[in-house]
Design a protein around this motif. Structure first.
Motif, short mmCIF file in Angstrom:
data_model
loop_
_atom_site.label_atom_id
_atom_site.label_comp_id
_atom_site.label_asym_id
_atom_site.label_seq_id
_atom_site.Cartn_x
_atom_site.Cartn_y
_atom_site.Cartn_z
N UNK A 96 0.76 -1.21 -0.01
CA UNK A 96 -0.11 0.18 -0.05
C UNK A 96 0.92 1.33 0.15
N UNK A 97 1.98 1.07 0.57
CA UNK A 97 2.96 2.35 0.44
C UNK A 97 3.54 2.74 -0.79
N UNK A 98 3.61 1.75 -1.81
CA UNK A 98 4.00 2.02 -3.09
C UNK A 98 2.97 2.57 -4.13
N UNK A 99 1.81 2.93 -3.74
CA UNK A 99 0.89 3.41 -4.93
C UNK A 99 1.11 5.05 -5.12
N UNK A 100 1.62 5.71 -4.38
CA UNK A 100 1.49 7.29 -4.67
C UNK A 100 2.93 7.63 -4.32
N UNK A 101 3.57 8.06 -5.55
CA UNK A 101 5.06 8.80 -5.35
C UNK A 101 4.88 9.93 -5.76
N UNK A 102 3.71 10.96 -5.79
CA UNK A 102 3.74 12.53 -6.18
C UNK A 102 4.70 13.27 -5.26
N UNK A 103 4.91 12.80 -4.05
CA UNK A 103 5.72 13.61 -3.11
C UNK A 103 7.20 13.56 -3.59
N UNK A 104 7.48 12.61 -4.56
CA UNK A 104 9.16 12.55 -4.83
C UNK A 104 9.37 12.91 -6.29
N UNK A 105 8.30 14.00 -6.70
CA UNK A 105 8.41 14.45 -7.81
C UNK A 105 9.83 15.37 -8.02
N UNK A 106 10.21 16.35 -7.12
CA UNK A 106 11.23 17.10 -7.36
C UNK A 106 12.69 16.35 -7.48
N UNK A 107 12.76 15.09 -6.73
CA UNK A 107 13.94 14.07 -7.01
C UNK A 107 13.87 13.54 -7.97
N UNK A 108 12.77 13.01 -8.58
CA UNK A 108 12.68 12.45 -9.90
C UNK A 108 13.16 13.28 -11.09
N UNK A 109 12.55 14.63 -10.97
CA UNK A 109 12.91 15.45 -12.06
C UNK A 109 14.59 15.60 -11.89
N UNK A 110 15.01 15.92 -10.75
CA UNK A 110 16.42 16.06 -10.66
C UNK A 110 17.36 14.89 -11.34
N UNK A 111 16.87 13.77 -10.89
CA UNK A 111 17.72 12.54 -11.06
C UNK A 111 17.43 12.11 -12.85
N UNK A 112 16.21 12.76 -13.27
CA UNK A 112 16.01 12.57 -14.70
C UNK A 112 16.76 13.23 -15.37
N UNK A 113 17.15 14.67 -15.16
CA UNK A 113 17.80 15.59 -15.70
C UNK A 113 19.09 15.27 -15.69
N UNK A 114 19.83 14.59 -14.67
CA UNK A 114 21.33 14.43 -14.64
C UNK A 114 21.36 13.06 -15.11
N UNK A 115 20.78 12.07 -15.23
CA UNK A 115 21.10 10.67 -15.55
C UNK A 115 20.84 10.56 -17.33
N UNK A 116 21.85 9.88 -17.77
CA UNK A 116 21.80 9.53 -19.21
C UNK A 116 21.31 8.32 -19.66
N UNK A 117 21.01 7.13 -18.76
CA UNK A 117 20.77 5.90 -18.79
C UNK A 117 20.02 5.49 -17.48
N UNK A 118 19.30 4.37 -17.70
CA UNK A 118 18.40 3.68 -16.59
C UNK A 118 19.64 3.49 -15.32
N UNK A 119 20.49 2.99 -15.78
CA UNK A 119 21.44 2.46 -14.42
C UNK A 119 22.01 3.80 -13.84
N UNK A 120 22.11 4.82 -14.49
CA UNK A 120 22.71 5.97 -14.02
C UNK A 120 21.47 6.64 -12.90
N UNK A 121 20.24 6.40 -13.38
CA UNK A 121 19.22 6.98 -12.74
C UNK A 121 19.11 6.09 -11.31
N UNK A 122 19.39 4.66 -11.56
CA UNK A 122 19.35 3.73 -10.45
C UNK A 122 20.66 4.14 -9.12
N UNK A 123 21.55 4.57 -9.95
CA UNK A 123 22.90 4.79 -9.04
C UNK A 123 22.44 6.22 -8.39
N UNK A 124 21.87 7.39 -8.88
CA UNK A 124 21.45 8.48 -8.37
C UNK A 124 20.40 8.24 -7.32
N UNK A 125 19.28 7.33 -7.64
CA UNK A 125 18.30 7.22 -6.59
C UNK A 125 18.65 6.56 -5.21
#
Length: 665
Positions: free
Chosen positions: A301-330
């Protein structure tokens, strides 16, 4: 159809465990009996431990369990006085709770040739609330000294259809254990033995009669006021377990969790089949257990809504060139930005948005946050349930079998495991506490699959030592070490700063001086850790007249095998595969030449381990290469003798002496 509402009364009189073990029946000769050497060394011995468990029925609450316990202990040495304290844990769940009644106890002493008895008073019994669901009763027997015999009995009534484990082995020897379990025909249990011991339980069927009452229903399904009654005949499966001369449970090196091997019998409820009711199954597969856990609000039930993480998601998506880089940054964001409070749990203690704001929480708070962030970043991330080493290996598929959750990220056919509670970990590298059994990854649809937790890539420690022998008996030189993977994680966790670490080196290796310490890549966890230091060790070798005798490995030689006991009770678990290599360059004192040098050699332990020792003389000095590896970290008990020989040969080789002779002038 009528539904039976059982009403019955059964009277179980005070249990006589045998002709010699009865509460209150301790005699003078029992106190005068001589103890064995093992019993003396242990400090105390359980003379008898017994229990009987049966089911009873209450018209209002239904079937419940009654267990009566009796124990008799003799104190043989001062260190065994703690065995005169008893702790009884009971379970609570809302309005349902276990109850402890009829606690009685006696202490027996022989004073002036006469038997004296002191009884336990109710005022000496204390009740403590351990957790929300655990209550503990504690008492210490009065007037206990070396030579005393103490005994106690008590009764536990439980509304939960969970037969407590039959725990036969203790930290002190047990002379005689007896248990009797009576199960009505309506209950089906699976019975499993835990621990390496033999037992042949006696099982038979007994007939039992009880008076029952019930109320019929009318055509509308309403229960009628008029009661009907009669005698119900049923059968009970009676099982008796008896074991004598049980050795004490002693810790051994390289054991995953000693509780996995304690002599025990485990009962697990599989199904119930009551009169006029359909059969109900309780046991399930690990897949069903994982799915049930996923459906809890504090888990899936805790994995249904991640809207509160949108700022971190945007920062990671802008910095990472690949999915593996996104994993490392997250992973880096959660691992370095959150603080684990030290609590183990598979369930979140709070809403993940609160965890995001407070930046602290238990294992589930942190790792479920990581999973949610990874998903919001477009990765295929799922929770992986597991049981930690301290929790033990679960025998049955039960929700309680798991106590920890980590993240698993899928890349095609590869699964990378992450634990953000461990500051010094990397993707794919988990803390040692979780290397136990296997994990189970749970996907969004509730489907689950087994996941191997342990990486098969060996962790390494590489050591280079250059030192010089001096005529005053000392050695002086430089040591460099490199640690990778789990060895690097262990180094980073124990490193508390240069001064503290220098002191630990002095103590660990028996050195007299450590100077010039340098540690590199301590914070760059994707790299191995490098350390180097200058050392001096006095009295490092023997000098007799014109001869010098020394072990080339010196303070790095293994002086004693950890496997020195002749008999091993449990399998050996090194936790993970590892390799260690040593390279020595040894300068000899001026005027000396080599009189004797050990031979090179190779020692193997099947395909699981290898020890290699290569020594030669180069330009008048000694060069030594030593390597040791364990490729298979789990060694079964039946291979202990071979493992012991392997380590003994290693110790012998590492401590062989080189002999130097002073040249005549």
């Amino acid at each position: 159809m009528k539904k039976l509402l059982f009403w019955c009364f059964m009277v179980y009189s005070s249990i006589a465990w045998s002709q010699t073990e009865k509460f209150g029946d301790v005699k003078k000769k029992d106190l005068q009996e001589k103890m064995s050497e093992e019993e003396k060394a242990a400090g105390a011995v359980v003379l008898f431990k017994g229990r009987e468990t049966h089911f009873e029925y209450d018209e209002n609450t239904g079937w419940y369990l009654v267990t009566e316990y009796y124990e008799r202990v003799k104190i043989t040495e001062q260190k065994g006085l703690e065995a005169a304290t008893k702790k009884i844990d009971v379970y609570l769940d809302g309005n349902k709770k276990e109850k402890v009644t009829r606690i009685k106890g006696n202490t027996y002493n022989l004073i002036g040739g006469k038997l004296q008895r002191e009884s336990l008073e109710n005022d000496w019994i204390f009740e403590n609330q351990l957790t929300e669901n655990r209550l503990q009763y504690t008492f210490t027997m009065p007037k206990v000294s070396v030579g005393s015999i103490v005994e106690w009995e008590y009764k536990v009534t439980s509304p939960f259809w969970k037969i407590d484990d039959l725990v036969m082995q203790q930290e002190i020897p047990v002379r005689h254990y007896f248990a009797k379990i009576l199960v009505p025909q309506f209950f089906q249990f699976k019975v499993v033995k835990k621990g390496f011991f033999k037992i042949e339980p006696r099982e038979y069927i007994e007939n039992r009669k009880m008076y029952v009452s019930w109320k019929d229903k009318d055509s509308y399904g309403r229960i009628l006021e008029t009661s009907k009654g009669g005698t119900l005949s049923l059968k009970e499966v009676v099982t008796e377990f008896e074991v004598k001369d049980i050795p004490s449970l002693q810790p051994e090196p390289y054991v995953d969790n000693i509780e996995n091997y304690r002599y025990s019998i485990i009962y697990e409820l599989q199904s119930t089949a009551f009169p006029n009711l359909p059969k109900k199954k309780y046991s399930s597969s690990w897949g069903e257990v994982a799915k049930a856990i996923f459906e809890f609000e504090d888990f899936g039930g805790q994995l249904k809504d991640g809207r509160f993480l949108k700022e971190e998601v945007a920062r990671i998506s802008d910095s990472a060139k690949s999915l593996r880089e996104r994993m490392d940054l997250a992973f880096g964001f959660v691992k370095n930005g959150y603080t684990w409070n030290g609590k183990l749990s598979k369930y979140a203690e709070q809403d993940l948005e609160k965890t995001y704001k407070s930046r602290t929480g238990n294992v589930a708070d942190i790792n479920l946050t990581l999973i949610l962030l990874l998903r919001e970043c477009g990765l295929k991330a799922n929770p992986v349930l597991l049981s930690t080493r301290s929790h033990g290996k679960p025998i049955f598929p039960t929700i309680e079998g798991f106590n920890y959750v980590i993240a698993g990220v899928r890349f095609d056919d590869e699964i990378i495991l992450l634990d953000a509670t461990e500051k010094w970990s990397n993707p794919g590298m988990l803390p040692e506490r979780v290397y136990n059994w296997v994990g189970r990854m749970v996907e969004e649809n509730g489907y689950s699959r087994e996941v191997e937790l342990l990486s098969r890539e060996p962790s390494r420690e590489d050591v280079i030592v250059n030192y010089e022998l001096k005529e005053d008996g000392s050695i002086e030189g430089q040591l460099r070490r490199r640690f990778s993977l789990l060895e690097a994680m262990k180094f980073r966790k124990k490193f508390e700063g240069a001064n503290a670490y220098e002191q630990s080196l002095l103590k660990e290796f028996g050195l007299d001086e450590v100077t010039g310490l340098e540690v590199n890549n301590l914070e760059e966890i994707e790299k191995p850790v490098d350390e180097s230091f200058h050392f001096v060790r006095k009295n490092a070798f023997d000098k007799v007249e014109n001869s010098i005798y020394f072990s080339p490995m010196n303070f790095l030689a293994l002086l004693r095998s950890p496997f020195f006991e002749e008999v091993r009770q449990f399998p050996v678990n090194f936790s993970y595969p590892f390799e260690t290599s040593y390279s020595f360059n040894i300068a000899l004192p001026e005027g000396y030449e080599i009189s004797y040098m050990p031979e090179s050699g190779l020692i193997t332990f099947g395909e699981s381990g290898e020890f290699k020792y290569i020594i030669n003389q180069v330009n008048g000095n000694i060069r030594l290469r030593v390597s040791f590896s364990i490729q298979e970290p789990f060694i079964p008990q039946d291979q202990y003798t071979a493992l012991q020989k392997f380590f003994d040969q290693r110790v012998e080789k590492e401590n062989e002496k080189v002999v130097l002779l002073k040249r005549a002038l």
